[in-house]
Design an enzyme around this catalytic site. Structure first.
Site, PDB file in Angstrom:
ATOM      1  CB  CYS A   2      -2.257   5.924  14.553  1.00 30.92           C
ATOM      2  SG  CYS A   2      -2.066   7.086  13.220  1.00 30.92           S
ATOM      3  NE  ARG A  27      -1.758   0.167  15.822  1.00 29.45           N
ATOM      4  CZ  ARG A  27      -2.538  -0.777  15.332  1.00 29.45           C
ATOM      5  NH1 ARG A  27      -2.216  -2.038  15.470  1.00 29.45           N
ATOM      6  NH2 ARG A  27      -3.644  -0.482  14.688  1.00 29.45           N
ATOM      7  CD1 TRP A  74       3.329   5.584   9.139  1.00 28.12           C
ATOM      8  CD2 TRP A  74       1.350   5.930   8.157  1.00 28.12           C
ATOM      9  NE1 TRP A  74       3.500   5.413   7.785  1.00 28.12           N
ATOM     10  CE2 TRP A  74       2.300   5.622   7.158  1.00 28.12           C
ATOM     11  CE3 TRP A  74       0.041   6.194   7.781  1.00 28.12           C
ATOM     12  CZ2 TRP A  74       1.974   5.564   5.796  1.00 28.12           C
ATOM     13  CZ3 TRP A  74      -0.286   6.127   6.428  1.00 28.12           C
ATOM     14  CH2 TRP A  74       0.677   5.816   5.461  1.00 28.12           C
ATOM     15  CG  ASN A 100      -5.424   3.877  14.142  1.00 24.20           C
ATOM     16  OD1 ASN A 100      -5.087   4.332  13.045  1.00 24.20           O
ATOM     17  ND2 ASN A 100      -5.158   2.650  14.530  1.00 24.20           N
ATOM     18  N   GLY A 101      -7.286   6.008  12.120  1.00 24.42           N
ATOM     19  CA  GLY A 101      -8.231   5.794  11.022  1.00 24.42           C
ATOM     20  C   GLY A 101      -8.284   7.029  10.153  1.00 24.42           C
ATOM     21  CD  GLU A 472       8.844 -10.449   1.107  1.00 27.34           C
ATOM     22  OE1 GLU A 472       7.993  -9.795   0.501  1.00 27.34           O
ATOM     23  OE2 GLU A 472       9.066 -10.309   2.323  1.00 27.34           O
ATOM     24  CE  LYS A 476      10.641  -7.548   3.863  1.00 25.84           C
ATOM     25  NZ  LYS A 476       9.381  -8.122   3.650  1.00 25.84           N
ATOM     26  CD  GLU A 479       9.468  -3.574   3.836  1.00 25.22           C
ATOM     27  OE1 GLU A 479       8.468  -2.929   4.130  1.00 25.22           O
ATOM     28  OE2 GLU A 479       9.490  -4.818   3.823  1.00 25.22           O
ATOM     29  CG  HIS A 495       9.955  -9.116 -22.960  1.00 14.07           C
ATOM     30  ND1 HIS A 495       9.761  -9.352 -24.302  1.00 14.07           N
ATOM     31  CD2 HIS A 495      10.061 -10.323 -22.370  1.00 14.07           C
ATOM     32  CE1 HIS A 495       9.719 -10.666 -24.504  1.00 14.07           C
ATOM     33  NE2 HIS A 495       9.905 -11.277 -23.343  1.00 14.07           N
ATOM     34  CE  LYS A 594       4.783  -6.352  11.267  1.00 11.56           C
ATOM     35  NZ  LYS A 594       5.699  -6.924  10.251  1.00 11.56           N
TER      36      LYS A 594
HETATM   37  O1  M6R Z   1      -0.475  -7.288   8.028  1.00  7.15           O
HETATM   38  P1  M6R Z   1      -0.468  -7.565   6.566  1.00  7.15           P
HETATM   39  O2  M6R Z   1       0.194  -8.850   6.201  1.00  7.15           O
HETATM   40  O3  M6R Z   1      -1.855  -7.473   5.966  1.00  7.15           O
HETATM   41  O4  M6R Z   1       0.378  -6.390   5.951  1.00  7.15           O
HETATM   42  C1  M6R Z   1       0.532  -6.256   4.577  1.00  7.15           C
HETATM   43  C2  M6R Z   1       1.626  -5.271   4.233  1.00  7.15           C
HETATM   44  O5  M6R Z   1       1.343  -4.020   4.754  1.00  7.15           O
HETATM   45  C3  M6R Z   1       2.998  -5.723   4.746  1.00  7.15           C
HETATM   46  O6  M6R Z   1       3.329  -6.983   4.267  1.00  7.15           O
HETATM   47  C4  M6R Z   1       4.071  -4.708   4.297  1.00  7.15           C
HETATM   48  O7  M6R Z   1       4.219  -4.759   2.922  1.00  7.15           O
HETATM   49  C5  M6R Z   1       5.411  -4.986   4.997  1.00  7.15           C
HETATM   50  N1  M6R Z   1       6.060  -3.743   5.259  1.00  7.15           N
HETATM   51  C6  M6R Z   1       6.336  -5.797   4.174  1.00  7.15           C
HETATM   52  O8  M6R Z   1       7.572  -6.001   4.784  1.00  7.15           O
END
Ligand code: M6R
Length: 599
Positions: A2, A27, A74, A100-101, A472, A476, A479, A495, A594
């Site tokens: 947010c 956000r 969000w 926010n929170g 990773e 990517k 997401e 396995h 984010k």
């Molecule tokens: O700001 P941070 O590195 O603590 O964020 C961690 C995750 O929320 C962040 O890496 C998230 O997984 C991304 N969407 C990955 O692309």
């Protein structure tokens, strides 16, 4: 998660608020809203969907208010619709809040307030704040906010206004807020980009701070109403750093910024073949390293485990921050706790850090956002200086985090009295140039993206340091393209996951040359024997893989310690080009934000 912005000044607030919200959309972008004070009335608009919808809704309104608050959401509690969009109001539409929170005890509070006659209109936890402030309001918004917050369990970045008071009242607990100081105008926002067009002079609020913004500027107090002195800082960020600069998406721009972000993370840290870091630690006391992080940063943490165990020779434990904080971890003052976070605001990472510190661990942060909460709470840290990362999918922060971990490992070894090979230091220095070269070969990835964009599942395999890279790559892809993807240590497929393999399951294999290459070759053979399609990431020594794999993406050869930085690049590009070919909004993938400031 947010985004909040508030404005008090001489100019009509609506455009300033909308522009600020657009910069905060990373956000959250489920819905947005704003509220202005005009002629002792609240004038408010809300829309489901991105900020442009809100912008459209007010386009033909003659909005004059000079005081206002706005929010991009969000969703946590309640669907992402117009009713649940912020601002939220008291029963008489005199008080408006953006929040926010998470209010953890909102159900009990809602019950109490409802029994007292308050009428709720949304499903959100945030709305209780507006009604609580109403309950305590006897002519002073400031006093009512203080009384309301005394009953709140949970986290908040809150900004409130009242029709009869020319002021904004803001408060922070575990959710960032920054005040921007302009000429005859004052801003408050969840993050600096929202106000960067207007000022570079900022004050970061601390947990427990209350801010009053009015014609006199701003005052900061504690929740007992006592004045506090907080430092004014000058933001080093430039506005062009947060623009797309001709790229179609921020994610693509950030992928291509990696040579520069690596230059930044290395700058001033290798001189005369010595790694220079300034750490406030008792190194000799450290017997174990614990790293906690989330998402992409957790993948860096896993890479850190391989690097630190091998280079420093101490045991390393890696935890999801969300698990660490609740599993009663056995931590003591012989532990170094490393928090890795791009934003420095991830709620779980922050809570894990606090937990470790409470148990006496020394702490170190690997953080990108300067002045963020993690950065301020650790004993010492390594800033990434990667520049703002706006695309929700983390890219340049990941490679910068690995580079920071390499610096830490080499520095530590050096402090133990060992010399780091000049050839290794030279490779480290040249890493940005190798990344540049890797990026130039993106044509091969674009072609593969077109070929594979309609597949529904992918496997990503790697071994050793490249196992977290496989994780990773899969993250990517899922997401931003919503394609199901799994990362595995290559040997592990026997396995179970090998049962999934057929010609509808592309398998991306990290097959660059290292001690485990022969083993990877056997894994590729196992996949081919089951009819799987193999896309192999290979370096120059690829002749043998070439015969086996169906498709190749070649990258420049590097020492295995540097291979995660190089090998992840084609995986970032593959995910990007697939998502873009599918016509998806790469920078704002569905359901994500984010910065995850709720647990
Ligand atoms: O700001 P941070 O590195 O603590 O964020 C961690 C995750 O929320 C962040 O890496 C998230 O997984 C991304 N969407 C990955 O692309």
């Amino acid at each position: 998660m947010c985004g909040i912005i508030g404005y008090y000044g001489q100019h009509p607030a609506s455009k300033i608020l909308i522009d600020g919200l657009k910069r905060l959309e990373y956000r959250g972008y489920d819905s947005s809203g704003l509220c202005l004070v005009e002629d002792n009335k609240l004038v408010c608009y809300k829309q489901a969907g991105p900020v442009t919808y809100l912008e459209g809704a007010i386009a033909h309104q003659d909005l004059k208010g000079h005081i206002g608050i706005a929010h991009t959401r969000w969703a946590t509690h309640g669907a992402p619709n117009e009713i649940n969009a912020h601002p939220h109001f008291d029963c008489h539409h005199q008080i408006a809040i953006v929040h926010n929170g998470i209010i953890e005890n909102y159900q009990a509070l809602k019950q109490l307030l409802s029994s007292e006659g308050h009428v709720f209109t949304s499903e959100t936890d945030s709305e209780v704040l507006a009604h609580l402030i109403e309950k305590f309001y006897t002519g002073s918004l400031e006093e009512a906010v203080i009384k309301a917050l005394a009953l709140i369990e949970g986290s908040y970045g809150l900004v409130a206004l009242h029709v009869n008071e020319n002021k904004l009242v803001a408060a922070r607990r575990s959710s960032p807020l920054v005040i921007g100081i302009g000429q005859g105008e004052t801003f408050i926002a969840s993050d600096v980009p929202a106000i960067l067009n207007h000022t570079k002079d900022v004050v970061y609020l601390e947990d427990g701070d209350l801010a009053i913004i009015d014609e006199g500027g701003y005052q900061i107090k504690n929740l007992a109403g006592e004045p506090l002195d907080r430092r004014v800082e000058e933001v080093k960020l430039n506005i062009d750093q947060i623009e797309k600069k001709g790229y179609k998406h921020f994610m693509l721009k950030e992928i291509f910024e990696q040579p520069q972000s690596l230059v930044n993370v290395l700058a001033g840290r290798i001189t005369n073949n010595q790694i220079k870091l300034s750490l406030n630690w008792h190194r000799e006391a450290i017997e174990r390293i614990i790293i906690a992080a989330c998402g992409t940063s957790w993948h860096s943490a896993l890479i850190g485990k391989y690097l630190l165990e091998e280079i420093v020779g101490l045991p390393v434990e890696v935890d999801y921050a969300s698990e660490f904080r609740y599993r009663h971890p056995l931590v003591n003052n012989h532990d170094l706790f490393i928090a890795i976070s791009q934003s420095g605001e991830t709620a779980d990472t922050l809570a894990a850090l606090r937990e470790a510190k409470n148990h006496g661990a020394q702490s170190l942060g690997i953080v990108n956002v300067v002045g963020s909460t993690v950065a301020r709470e650790v004993d010492s840290g390594i800033y990434l200086h990667a520049g703002p990362e706006i695309g929700v999918a983390s890219t340049k922060a990941f490679t910068a985090q690995i580079t920071a971990l390499l610096l830490l490992a080499f520095y530590w070894r050096q402090e133990m009295g060992y010399k780091i090979d000049e050839s290794i230091l030279s490779e480290l220095r040249h890493l940005p140039a190798v990344v540049e070269k890797t990026l130039k070969a993106n044509g091969q990835v674009i072609e593969l993206a077109r070929r594979f964009m309609n597949f529904e599942h992918f496997l990503y395999l790697g071994r050793g340091l490249n196992f977290p890279v496989a994780l990773e790559g899969a993250l990517k892809l899922k997401e931003i393209s919503y394609i199901h993807a799994e990362g595995y240590p290559a040997a592990e497929i026997k396995h179970g996951p090998i049962a999934l393999i057929d010609d509808n399951m592309p398998v991306v294999v990290l097959a660059t040359k290292n001690d485990l290459s022969d083993k990877i070759l056997s894994n590729i053979q196992e996949i081919k024997a089951r009819g799987g399609q193999v896309i192999a990431i290979v370096d120059q020594d690829y002749e043998v893989v070439k015969k086996l794999a169906d498709y190749l993406i070649s990258v420049p050869p590097v020492h295995v310690w540097f291979s995660p930085v190089i090998n992840v690049i084609p995986l970032q590009l593959l995910a990007y080009y697939i998502a873009d070919a599918k016509g998806l909004d790469v920078d704002k993938p569905r359901n994500l934000a984010k910065s995850v400031t709720v647990e």
